[in-house]
Structure formats: structure tokens, C-alpha cells
Design an enzyme around this catalytic site. Structure first.
Site, PDB file in Angstrom:
ATOM      1  N   ALA A 163      33.491  38.808  37.466  1.00  0.00           N
ATOM      2  CA  ALA A 163      34.036  39.062  36.137  1.00  0.00           C
ATOM      3  C   ALA A 163      32.964  38.814  35.068  1.00  0.00           C
ATOM      4  O   ALA A 163      32.897  39.516  34.061  1.00  0.00           O
ATOM      5  CB  ALA A 163      35.249  38.177  35.891  1.00  0.00           C
ATOM      6  N   GLU A 164      32.131  37.810  35.310  1.00  0.00           N
ATOM      7  CA  GLU A 164      31.073  37.486  34.359  1.00  0.00           C
ATOM      8  C   GLU A 164      30.002  38.585  34.379  1.00  0.00           C
ATOM      9  O   GLU A 164      29.493  38.993  33.334  1.00  0.00           O
ATOM     10  CB  GLU A 164      30.468  36.118  34.724  1.00  0.00           C
ATOM     11  CG  GLU A 164      29.399  35.613  33.793  1.00  0.00           C
ATOM     12  CD  GLU A 164      29.901  35.394  32.372  1.00  0.00           C
ATOM     13  OE1 GLU A 164      31.132  35.294  32.174  1.00  0.00           O
ATOM     14  OE2 GLU A 164      29.056  35.357  31.460  1.00  0.00           O
TER      15      GLU A 164
ATOM     16  N   ASP B 272      30.515  41.668  35.151  1.00  0.00           N
ATOM     17  CA  ASP B 272      31.110  42.821  34.467  1.00  0.00           C
ATOM     18  C   ASP B 272      31.030  42.675  32.950  1.00  0.00           C
ATOM     19  O   ASP B 272      30.769  43.634  32.239  1.00  0.00           O
ATOM     20  CB  ASP B 272      32.581  42.988  34.869  1.00  0.00           C
ATOM     21  CG  ASP B 272      32.705  43.428  36.321  1.00  0.00           C
ATOM     22  OD1 ASP B 272      31.683  43.853  36.892  1.00  0.00           O
ATOM     23  OD2 ASP B 272      33.822  43.335  36.863  1.00  0.00           O
TER      24      ASP B 272
ATOM     25  N   GLU C 104      47.337  52.717  46.539  1.00  0.00           N
ATOM     26  CA  GLU C 104      46.961  51.802  47.621  1.00  0.00           C
ATOM     27  C   GLU C 104      46.268  50.571  47.067  1.00  0.00           C
ATOM     28  O   GLU C 104      46.055  50.460  45.859  1.00  0.00           O
ATOM     29  CB  GLU C 104      46.096  52.522  48.665  1.00  0.00           C
ATOM     30  CG  GLU C 104      44.949  53.315  48.093  1.00  0.00           C
ATOM     31  CD  GLU C 104      44.383  54.343  49.091  1.00  0.00           C
ATOM     32  OE1 GLU C 104      43.165  54.297  49.331  1.00  0.00           O
ATOM     33  OE2 GLU C 104      45.150  55.167  49.619  1.00  0.00           O
TER      34      GLU C 104
ATOM     35  N   LYS D 133      43.220  47.834  46.438  1.00  0.00           N
ATOM     36  CA  LYS D 133      41.759  47.835  46.341  1.00  0.00           C
ATOM     37  C   LYS D 133      41.271  46.592  47.071  1.00  0.00           C
ATOM     38  O   LYS D 133      41.322  45.476  46.553  1.00  0.00           O
ATOM     39  CB  LYS D 133      41.292  47.827  44.888  1.00  0.00           C
ATOM     40  CG  LYS D 133      39.777  47.994  44.778  1.00  0.00           C
ATOM     41  CD  LYS D 133      39.351  48.344  43.376  1.00  0.00           C
ATOM     42  CE  LYS D 133      37.891  48.750  43.319  1.00  0.00           C
ATOM     43  NZ  LYS D 133      36.977  47.702  43.769  1.00  0.00           N
TER      44      LYS D 133
ATOM     45  N   ARG E  42      27.355  51.204  52.255  1.00  0.00           N
ATOM     46  CA  ARG E  42      27.287  52.168  51.167  1.00  0.00           C
ATOM     47  C   ARG E  42      25.887  52.213  50.548  1.00  0.00           C
ATOM     48  O   ARG E  42      25.426  53.274  50.131  1.00  0.00           O
ATOM     49  CB  ARG E  42      28.324  51.772  50.122  1.00  0.00           C
ATOM     50  CG  ARG E  42      28.301  52.585  48.867  1.00  0.00           C
ATOM     51  CD  ARG E  42      29.609  52.394  48.114  1.00  0.00           C
ATOM     52  NE  ARG E  42      29.566  53.046  46.830  1.00  0.00           N
ATOM     53  CZ  ARG E  42      29.174  52.453  45.712  1.00  0.00           C
ATOM     54  NH1 ARG E  42      28.772  51.194  45.740  1.00  0.00           N
ATOM     55  NH2 ARG E  42      29.173  53.107  44.571  1.00  0.00           N
TER      56      ARG E  42
ATOM     57  N   LYS F   4      42.719  47.067  37.848  1.00  0.00           N
ATOM     58  CA  LYS F   4      42.402  45.688  38.239  1.00  0.00           C
ATOM     59  C   LYS F   4      43.546  44.690  38.047  1.00  0.00           C
ATOM     60  O   LYS F   4      44.495  44.948  37.313  1.00  0.00           O
ATOM     61  CB  LYS F   4      41.225  45.196  37.390  1.00  0.00           C
ATOM     62  CG  LYS F   4      39.920  45.893  37.707  1.00  0.00           C
ATOM     63  CD  LYS F   4      39.192  45.162  38.775  1.00  0.00           C
ATOM     64  CE  LYS F   4      37.694  45.447  38.701  1.00  0.00           C
ATOM     65  NZ  LYS F   4      36.945  44.578  39.580  1.00  0.00           N
TER      66      LYS F   4
ATOM     67  N   CYS G   1      41.438   5.823  52.210  1.00  0.00           N
ATOM     68  CA  CYS G   1      42.006   4.539  51.829  1.00  0.00           C
ATOM     69  C   CYS G   1      42.523   3.872  53.097  1.00  0.00           C
ATOM     70  O   CYS G   1      43.160   4.520  53.921  1.00  0.00           O
ATOM     71  CB  CYS G   1      43.148   4.773  50.843  1.00  0.00           C
ATOM     72  SG  CYS G   1      44.241   3.358  50.690  1.00  0.00           S
TER      73      CYS G   1
ATOM     74  N   CYS H 296      49.840   1.785  50.452  1.00  0.00           N
ATOM     75  CA  CYS H 296      49.381   2.673  49.389  1.00  0.00           C
ATOM     76  C   CYS H 296      50.481   3.658  48.975  1.00  0.00           C
ATOM     77  O   CYS H 296      51.040   4.372  49.805  1.00  0.00           O
ATOM     78  CB  CYS H 296      48.165   3.439  49.886  1.00  0.00           C
ATOM     79  SG  CYS H 296      47.475   4.546  48.659  1.00  0.00           S
TER      80      CYS H 296
HETATM   81  S1  IVH Z   1      38.223  55.122  47.486  1.00  0.00           S
HETATM   82  C1  IVH Z   1      36.053  58.462  45.843  1.00  0.00           C
HETATM   83  N1  IVH Z   1      40.024  53.325  48.070  1.00  0.00           N
HETATM   84  O1  IVH Z   1      36.038  50.154  45.861  1.00  0.00           O
HETATM   85  C2  IVH Z   1      36.667  57.168  45.990  1.00  0.00           C
HETATM   86  N2  IVH Z   1      37.850  52.562  47.510  1.00  0.00           N
HETATM   87  O2  IVH Z   1      34.144  51.816  43.728  1.00  0.00           O
HETATM   88  C3  IVH Z   1      35.925  56.329  46.947  1.00  0.00           C
HETATM   89  N3  IVH Z   1      37.579  50.123  47.629  1.00  0.00           N
HETATM   90  O3  IVH Z   1      33.148  49.771  47.087  1.00  0.00           O
HETATM   91  C4  IVH Z   1      36.512  55.007  47.193  1.00  0.00           C
HETATM   92  N4  IVH Z   1      39.641  49.672  48.259  1.00  0.00           N
HETATM   93  O4  IVH Z   1      34.742  50.074  49.042  1.00  0.00           O
HETATM   94  C5  IVH Z   1      38.752  53.533  47.694  1.00  0.00           C
HETATM   95  N5  IVH Z   1      41.733  51.850  48.660  1.00  0.00           N
HETATM   96  C6  IVH Z   1      40.465  52.075  48.289  1.00  0.00           C
HETATM   97  C7  IVH Z   1      39.549  51.015  48.111  1.00  0.00           C
HETATM   98  C8  IVH Z   1      38.238  51.297  47.714  1.00  0.00           C
HETATM   99  C9  IVH Z   1      38.463  49.157  47.971  1.00  0.00           C
HETATM  100  C10 IVH Z   1      36.197  49.860  47.210  1.00  0.00           C
HETATM  101  C11 IVH Z   1      35.186  50.697  47.893  1.00  0.00           C
HETATM  102  C12 IVH Z   1      34.057  50.801  46.911  1.00  0.00           C
HETATM  103  C13 IVH Z   1      34.737  50.599  45.617  1.00  0.00           C
HETATM  104  C14 IVH Z   1      34.792  51.921  44.904  1.00  0.00           C
END
Ligand code: IVH
Length: 679
Positions: free
Chosen positions: A35-36, A38, A120, A122, A143, A320, A432, A438
Site C-alpha cells: 500500500a505504501e 502504491d 472472481e 484477486k 510473469r 481492491k 511465568c 497467576c
Molecule cells: S486476470 C488480462 N484474474 O493480478 C488479465 N489476474 O495485474 C490478466 N491476479 O499479477 C490477469 N487474481 O497474477 C486475473 N482472478 C484473477 C487474478 C489475477 C490475481 C493477479 C495476476 C497479476 C495481477 C494482474
């Protein structure tokens, strides 16, 4: 700000971001929370936006991030691995904005139907591309910078969830993309093991997973169980890709790939908001870390129409949740005494919003971990709060300490009861020694005392003990024997009959054996077997209370750690008083009677067992009784000396350890068969 000041700030931000990106991507050892990072990144982005002349070609904003270690083989991705636009706005508006953008790009009007989305999780791990040729896994790559990643096939092959061959598919090329991650419970177990050994712990599951996958030696993965979820495709040749994202994931699932079950298909912004809220509410209960959710336009035809901006698809967005790691300042370091007497240093923090709540205390676990992390009062630290795990200080942000601050010291006396504090030889925890006296340990002491294998006081369970302690009715163990029916019947959910039964059970418990009584005192390191051995060896309580270390060491299986613990316990006058008062309350046993001769056969003599998980019919105590009746020993932890691990459902790290060490594993049926065959 003057022009010069702005330019200086931009340069400083670039320097900092380069430094932190290197720590994160190359060393897998970040110094500051995401977060920092970012925040710094966005500050630079904003400066460059307002002053484009400050944008340098090497600015971190001009790169997708990532770097290739020289030691792993680079792999050029046939189809680049893109990133997703991130909606940092954690409120509903994040979803509303995305849906509005998609509709605008697709030129939809209010009259048109809502857009269908695949929603879905993240996952917070490491993105991986799995290349299957003719259905066989031929390569796994990270990646990297999106164009070129690293070959990590040797490590990925060790992840049991990743199929080496796809089920029922043998198309020429199918690249599956997804996330490698570590479950939170596995991470905590791993760190607990390291902490017990006084070794360096890992910062969070994500870094552990990322670090493990990028090791040159696959043995580095041992003890670090990893998992995988598929979420997309890369290069595909010869496969008729389903028309929607969700159908594609269903197909991957049928091929044997793990796909998360929280994912859903939903309509329009309202559906996205509902998903964001639903997952947000259960985020803590998920077995793994997520840092948000991902929305994807479900139709592949619409995805193609939407296309990409720079390196991000217009058809997907990450929405997020509040970050699970934040920076804050340590205002002080306190010591807390736990139910078992363990002293835990706790950082008192400048309150900070992390993982969805405001945190003002975070554990530092023990003195050694605190020293290793070099935490001192006044330091800026990273705090992590994920799931229902208690918040912890994961590290100090370097270079922010001003002036000399003395090192933290563990108190020599318990801050709750004043008894001596002791650390076992070779152990990392301070404790202790005022176990029976205690206040911090009262509940635990009474529950242990009342346990079936101790004084066996039926009906004295946790709910009643809580009320007895909180109501100030019972302070120490002898108070239990002063309880009358009237006092007990006044407790919540306590019928007259139950109160009478409890008084009868207390009365019955007074007639016991010295072994049981000693075990019931809850002396650290003194389990049932040691208690029995002590009783047999010394024959009387007084002789045990007065035994010197040398005399204690004469007892079978009593080593220096156990002897020291017994000595330390009876050196506390309060503990002795409690033992005396219990005797005065009428507890008795046949001194000098020794342990009754046992002539039953002992076919499992010399065999050590460890129980883990829930067995289908036997309780833990039942299983222990059966094993011990046959002469076997039951131990709490798996080592090379363990002969059998008996595992039920939800077995955790002990089972992993058994497999690691090659120890025989039995289920309940196996145990019963062994007992029968031994008869
Ligand atoms: S889709 C074109 N789906 O988030 C889209 N990414 O910036 C490609 N990530 O490091 C990614 N969960 O590893 C997608 N359900 C999900 C995800 C996911 C985590 C991560 C991914 C990548 C970053 C994408």
C-alpha cells in the site's frame, strides 16, 4: 512548491520506487507494504501528469515492473502476460465506474440490458503461465516484466494441485494462466515451526510463495506447501475456446485444473457491488489472502471489441479491499501473559487501519523474534493483519529511527502475578512460573485440573469456569472445593440438578492418585507419564516438592528441562501453598502405595504415536487410552523417533511432517487393526 522542489521530489520518488521495486521483485524481500509502494507510485504519477517534462524514460511509471534473475532461464511469452487496471477506490464506486466505462466503450444506452460479468477473487500470490503441449505440461514460467519471464518448471512440477497431464485434452498448445499461492494456515504453521526453532520467519504468504517458486533448488520448496488457481489463458492452438470466460474456466476445471469456487457470473454494476460486498464480508474466513476481486466482461466477443489500453485490457478491472499490511509507529512495547503463562511482547502502535479494522496492538511473538526484527520503541514498522490471525509486526522500515533507543528487555518477574519468569533451555519462550496462582493462567489451570485425565471433575467445563472466574467466585484451585449447590445453582444455565451433580463430582474427585494429582497441577513439561513416573519414584508429594535437581534427574525420562521446570514450579511459594491447600481441602491418595501392579500384556511397548486431526469414531482421549493400555506412548510432536502418526480429517502440519520424514501413517481403522493384531 517551486519548480525545483517538484523536480527534486520526483527524482526522490523515482529513487525510492526503484529501490523498493528491486527489493520486491528481485530480492523477494520488500521493506515497505504494498500500500505504501502504491502511494509513492501514485504520487510520482500525479507529479508526472502535471509536469510531463519530468517524466524520464527510466521512471518506474514507464515500466510494468519485474525483472529476470540472471540465474533462472528467461522465457519469452508467446502472448504477453498483461496486468489489470486497479480500482484503488475500495467503495462501491469502484464497481460503478468500471461498469460505466465498459458501457460507454460498447456504446450502450440506458435502454440496453446490463452487461454480463464474470466476477472472481484477486488472489495474492505469483502469476504463472503453464504451457501444455499435447496435454502434457512442458513449461512453467513466471510473469517477469510481462514479455519475458523465468522458467520455473522444476519447482512448479512439485505443486501437487498442478496436473502434469490434462484430463481428456491433447490439443497442440494450451497455455493456462493462474496464481500460485500459499494458504494462510499453512503459512502460520510454517512460521510457528520456524519460530519454535528460533529461526527467521517469513513476512507473508505471498512473498513465501513467490520466493519458493523462484528458487534454483526445488528442495527449497520442502515444508512450503503451495497451491494454484487457474484464471485465464495464454497461447492456444487447436482448442475451440468456449464463448464466455466462465465457460472457459469450467472447461479448465474439467481438465483437472483447480479453479476457485467463489467465482460467479453476474449482471451489471449491481451484481458487481453485491459480489464485492459478499466477498469482503467473508474475506477473513477465506483460507488464503486476497487483495481484492476481479471483474471481467464474460463474453469473449465483447472482450475482443473492447480491446486494450497500453498493457491493460479494457474488459477487466481489479477492485481492491483495504490493504492487509500498513506502516505505523511503535509507541511502546508491553508484555502480555497468556493462558498458558507464556510472556508475549506486544507492540503498542499508533492506531492504523489495516485489513479492514483499526489496529493498535500487534504481537512480536517472543524476545528472539523481536531482536531478530530489531524492533525498538519509536520505530516505523510494517503491521500485518490477515484473516483471524492476530495482528503482527512483520518488520521495521529501515532508516527511520532517530537517536538512541535502548533495547527491550524481558521482565524477570511476571507482570501479572510477580512470580519468577523462566525460559527453558533451548526454548524461545519466556514463561511465568506461577501456574496455579497467576490470574492470567487461572482459567487454563482450572480446566486442566478438572480434565478427564487429571482430577476428572465431570461437568466443570469452559462455560462454568468462565463464570466462576469472572464472577470472582473462584480465584485458585482450592476455592473449587468450597463451592456449594446454592452458589453453583445461581450461575447462568445451571439447573439445581446439575449443581448437585457438580458438587458430587467435586467430592468424588477428592479420592485420586498421586500421579493424577501431580499431572493436574499443570506443571510445564510434566505430562501424564512423567507425573506417574514421579509418583512411583518418590512415593509422596512432600518428597517431590523438596527434591533437588539431582534427585529429579534420577527419575526415568526426566531430563534437565523437565527437572528445572518442576523445581521452578515448587520454588514459587504460592504454588506450594495451593498444593497444600488442596490437600487440606480433602484431596487424598495412598501415599507409599506406589502404582498398582499392572500385569496386562504390552504389545505396543516402546512404540511412539502421534495423533492428529479428527478420527471418525474415537475421541483423542479414547485413542490415547487404547494406545497406552497396549503399552504405547503418545507424543505431541512428530520426529524421526515417531513410529506411527494416526491421522483423521483436517490433519495439518503433523501429517505433512510425517510424510516428510517417512513416518508410517495410520487412519482409525489402521490403528484398531494394529491394536487387534497386537493382542
Ligand atoms: S486476470 C488480462 N484474474 O493480478 C488479465 N489476474 O495485474 C490478466 N491476479 O499479477 C490477469 N487474481 O497474477 C486475473 N482472478 C484473477 C487474478 C489475477 C490475481 C493477479 C495476476 C497479476 C495481477 C494482474
Amino acid at each position: 512548491m517551486t519548480e525545483q522542489k517538484i523536480a527534486d521530489r520526483a527524482a526522490e520518488l523515482r529513487r525510492e520506487l526503484h529501490h523498493h521495486a528491486h527489493r520486491y521483485y528481485v530480492l523477494d524481500d520488500p521493506e515497505i507494504p504494498d500500500a505504501e509502494y502504491d502511494r509513492l507510485f501514485r504520487e510520482l504519477q500525479a507529479l508526472e501528469e502535471a509536469h510531463p517534462e519530468l517524466r524520464t524514460p527510466d521512471s518506474p511509471t514507464q515500466r510494468v515492473g519485474g525483472a529476470v534473475l540472471p540465474s533462472l532461464t528467461p522465457v519469452r511469452h508467446t502472448v504477453p502476460m498483461l496486468s489489470i487496471r486497479t480500482e484503488t477506490d475500495t467503495e462501491d464506486s469502484g464497481a460503478l465506474n468500471f461498469d460505466a466505462r465498459v458501457r460507454r466503450e460498447l456504446r450502450l444506452t440506458e435502454a440496453d440490458a446490463p452487461v454480463e460479468y464474470a466476477a472472481e477473487l484477486k488472489f495474492d500470490g505469483l502469476a504463472i503461465n503453464l504451457r501444455y503441449e499435447e496435454g502434457v505440461l512442458v513449461q512453467a514460467a513466471t510473469r517477469g516484466d510481462g514479455e519475458v519471464g523465468e522458467d520455473v518448471t522444476h519447482n512448479i512440477r512439485k505443486i501437487p494441485q498442478i496436473p502434469l497431464r490434462l484430463h481428456g485434452v491433447d490439443v497442440p498448445v494450451l497455455e493456462v494462466r493462474g496464481e500460485v499461492y500459499m494458504r494462510r494456515d499453512r503459512f502460520e504453521q510454517m512460521n510457528a515451526r520456524l519460530r519454535d526453532k528460533g529461526e527467521r520467519t517469513f513476512v507473508n504468504p505471498r512473498n513465501t510463495a513467490a520466493g519458493a517458486v523462484r528458487q534454483l533448488d526445488p528442495a527449497a520448496l520442502d515444508g512450503k506447501p503451495l497451491n494454484f488457481f487457474a484464471y485465464g489463458l495464454g497461447d492456444v492452438q487447436g482448442w475451440d475456446v468456449p464463448a464466455t470466460h466462465s465457460a472457459m474456466l469450467d472447461a479448465l476445471h474439467r481438465m483437472g485444473l483447480p479453479v476457485d469456487k467463489e467465482r460467479t457470473v453476474t449482471q451489471g454494476a449491481a451484481g458487481l457491488i453485491a459480489f464485492h460486498q459478499r466477498i469482503g464480508a467473508k474475506r477473513d474466513a477465506l483460507p488464503f489472502d486476497i487483495d481484492g476481486v476481479v471483474y471481467k466482461v464474460n463474453s469473449r466477443a465483447l472482450q475482443q471489441r473492447l480491446g486494450f489500453v497500453s498493457r491493460e485490457p479494457r474488459w477487466a478491472v481489479a477492485h481492491k479491499y483495504p490493504a492487509q499490511e500498513q506502516m505505523t509507529v511503535v509507541n511502546g512495547i508491553d508484555v502480555q501473559v497468556g493462558r498458558t503463562g507464556k510472556l508475549t511482547p506486544v507492540a503498542k502502535l499508533q492506531p492504523v487501519f489495516v485489513g479492514g479494522t483499526t489496529v493498535s496492538n500487534a504481537t512480536l511473538h517472543n524476545l528472539f523474534e523481536l531482536r531478530r526484527k530489531r524492533v525498538r520503541v519509536g520505530d516505523t514498522v510494517i503491521v500485518r493483519r490477515a484473516g483471524d490471525v492476530i495482528p503482527e509486526v512483520v518488520g521495521v522500515v529501515p532508516g527511520k529511527r532517530s537517536g538512541y533507543v535502548p533495547n527491550f528487555r524481558m521482565p524477570r518477574q511476571c507482570p501479572v502475578c510477580g512470580s519468577d519468569v523462566l525460559r527453558e533451555k533451548g526454548g524461545v519462550d519466556h514463561r511465568c512460573t506461577g501456574g496455579l496462582f497467576c490470574a492470567a493462567q487461572r482459567k487454563q489451570a482450572i480446566l486442566h485440573f478438572a480434565g478427564r485425565r487429571a482430577m476428572d471433575i465431570e461437568g466443570l467445563g469452559e462455560k462454568i469456569v468462565d463464570q466462576l472466574i469472572e464472577g470472582g467466585i473462584v480465584r485458585t484451585l482450592p476455592d473449587l472445593y468450597k463451592l456449594g449447590v446454592a452458589k453453583l445453582a445461581a450461575l447462568e444455565r445451571m439447573a439445581d440438578k446439575s449443581a448437585q451433580n457438580l458438587v458430587a463430582a467435586l467430592d468424588k474427585s477428592k479420592r485420586t492418585t498421586l500421579g493424577r494429582f501431580l499431572y493436574a497441577l499443570g506443571i510445564r513439561q510434566v505430562g501424564e507419564t512423567t507425573a506417574k513416573d514421579l509418583a512411583k519414584h518418590f512415593g509422596s508429594l512432600d518428597r517431590i516438592m523438596d527434591a533437588s535437581l539431582e534427585q529429579l534427574l534420577q527419575v526415568k525420562d526426566v531430563g534437565p528441562v523437565v527437572a528445572q521446570s518442576i523445581r521452578a514450579f515448587f520454588d514459587q511459594p504460592h504454588n506450594r501453598e495451593v498444593a497444600e491447600q488442596l490437600r487440606a481441602a480433602g484431596i487424598s491418595w495412598d501415599e507409599h502405595a506406589g502404582v498398582e501392579a499392572d500385569t496386562t500384556p504390552k504389545p505396543l511397548a516402546g512404540k511412539t504415536f502421534v495423533l492428529t486431526g479428527t478420527l471418525p469414531t474415537l475421541s483423542r482421549d479414547d485413542a490415547k487410552d487404547l494406545i497406552e493400555a497396549a503399552g504405547g506412548k503418545v507424543s505431541g510432536s512428530v520426529s524421526k523417533k515417531t513410529h506411527f502418526v494416526v491421522a483423521g480429517s483436517e490433519a495439518g502440519s503433523k501429517l505433512d511432517k510425517a510424510n516428510e520424514l517417512g513416518v508410517a501413517v495410520l487412519d482409525e481403522a489402521g490403528l484398531l487393526a494394529l491394536l487387534r493384531s497386537a493382542e
